[in-house]
Scaffold this active site. Sequence first.
Site, PDB file in Angstrom:
ATOM      1  N   ASN A   9     -15.734 -17.528  -8.624  1.00  0.00           N
ATOM      2  CA  ASN A   9     -15.496 -16.483  -9.711  1.00  0.00           C
ATOM      3  C   ASN A   9     -14.159 -16.400 -10.337  1.00  0.00           C
ATOM      4  OD1 ASN A   9     -15.954 -14.465 -11.606  1.00  0.00           O
ATOM      5  ND2 ASN A   9     -16.396 -13.000  -9.741  1.00  0.00           N
ATOM      6  N   LYS A  11     -12.949 -14.658 -12.472  1.00  0.00           N
ATOM      7  CA  LYS A  11     -12.719 -13.351 -13.298  1.00  0.00           C
ATOM      8  C   LYS A  11     -12.134 -13.475 -14.372  1.00  0.00           C
ATOM      9  CE  LYS A  11     -13.403 -10.906  -8.776  1.00  0.00           C
ATOM     10  NZ  LYS A  11     -13.044 -10.286  -7.876  1.00  0.00           N
ATOM     11  N   HIS A  94     -22.076  -7.633 -11.159  1.00  0.00           N
ATOM     12  CA  HIS A  94     -21.085  -7.809 -10.452  1.00  0.00           C
ATOM     13  C   HIS A  94     -20.601  -6.145 -10.320  1.00  0.00           C
ATOM     14  CE1 HIS A  94     -16.783  -8.295  -8.782  1.00  0.00           C
ATOM     15  NE2 HIS A  94     -17.224  -9.732  -8.509  1.00  0.00           N
ATOM     16  N   GLU A  96     -17.512  -5.101 -10.476  1.00  0.00           N
ATOM     17  CA  GLU A  96     -16.480  -4.895 -11.514  1.00  0.00           C
ATOM     18  C   GLU A  96     -17.255  -4.717 -12.794  1.00  0.00           C
ATOM     19  OE1 GLU A  96     -14.022  -8.355 -10.738  1.00  0.00           O
ATOM     20  OE2 GLU A  96     -13.594  -7.638  -8.726  1.00  0.00           O
ATOM     21  N   GLU A 166     -21.968  -8.688  -1.864  1.00  0.00           N
ATOM     22  CA  GLU A 166     -20.493  -8.260  -2.264  1.00  0.00           C
ATOM     23  C   GLU A 166     -20.141  -7.060  -1.769  1.00  0.00           C
ATOM     24  OE1 GLU A 166     -18.479 -11.469  -4.657  1.00  0.00           O
ATOM     25  OE2 GLU A 166     -19.103 -10.046  -5.916  1.00  0.00           O
ATOM     26  N   GLY A 172     -11.469  -8.650  -3.067  1.00  0.00           N
ATOM     27  CA  GLY A 172     -10.020  -8.397  -3.371  1.00  0.00           C
ATOM     28  C   GLY A 172      -9.016  -8.054  -2.515  1.00  0.00           C
ATOM     29  N   SER A 212     -13.326 -11.558  -0.200  1.00  0.00           N
ATOM     30  CA  SER A 212     -12.214 -12.157   0.445  1.00  0.00           C
ATOM     31  C   SER A 212     -12.564 -13.418   1.255  1.00  0.00           C
ATOM     32  CB  SER A 212     -11.396 -11.099   1.307  1.00  0.00           C
ATOM     33  OG  SER A 212     -10.968 -10.156   0.570  1.00  0.00           O
TER      34      SER A 212
END
Length: 247
Positions: A9, A11, A94, A96, A166, A172, A212
């Site tokens: 991904n 991003k 996701h 985010e 996730e 991250g 991660s």
Amino acid sequence: MRKKIIAGNWKMNKTPTEAKELISKLKDKCNTDKVDVLFVVPSIDVTTAAECLKGTKIKLGTQNFYFEEKGAYTGEISAKMILDAGAEYVIIGHSERRGIFKEDDAMINKKLIAAHKFGLKPILCCGESLELREKGTYKAFIEGQIKSAFESISKEQALNTVIAYEPIWAIGTGKTATSDEAEEVCKFVRETVKNLYDESVANEIRIQYGGSVNAGNAKELFGKEDIDGGLVGGASLKEEFINIVNY
Ligand code: PGA
């Protein structure tokens, strides 16, 4: 036997020019059919990436779309546009998108329905915050996310969906869930799918872990019974991704 699926991904990283450079570094050594390899790029990069990946086994996806077919939705892109540009997968839900762009469960359900309706293969994300993890209520939360996302999704469509677990606290941050923590939730997600559909769907559906993932922990994570690969952020932008794919 479920085939592993390892997706990078990207991003909001890489211009089309930079995408071309990165793909030329990665593609030969990621060109395998032992696992499904997927580059999930910004939508503006799809056309370039599709061109660069021609003749390889690497599949292409993008990170977002809007559920309507077409029309007055300034700034949005449709499933048809993504498919025409050469991508076949899309990430939905996701953390985010949920957090920064306020996408709620109802929106995510509409996107999952639309992805299947228009022929995109969805990767549906779920996962809890640190607060919920510490409270111990993360499983109920994730169960709620899955149930709501799969409302009105048929058995055949469910089989064509990839789920990515996730945990937000591991995205991250460099703080990976241990392989046991990741396995515990992926197994639980599979049980949730079994309760929604049946055992055969639960056995076939692919469930990734994300947060991660790196070249050092991929082998242990992907070795777990219920973890069918990974959704990889940061490490997918580096040559390290080659080692993750060839774990
Ligand atoms: P990360 O991101 O690998 O950088 O933690 C994973 C993701 O958000 O998909």
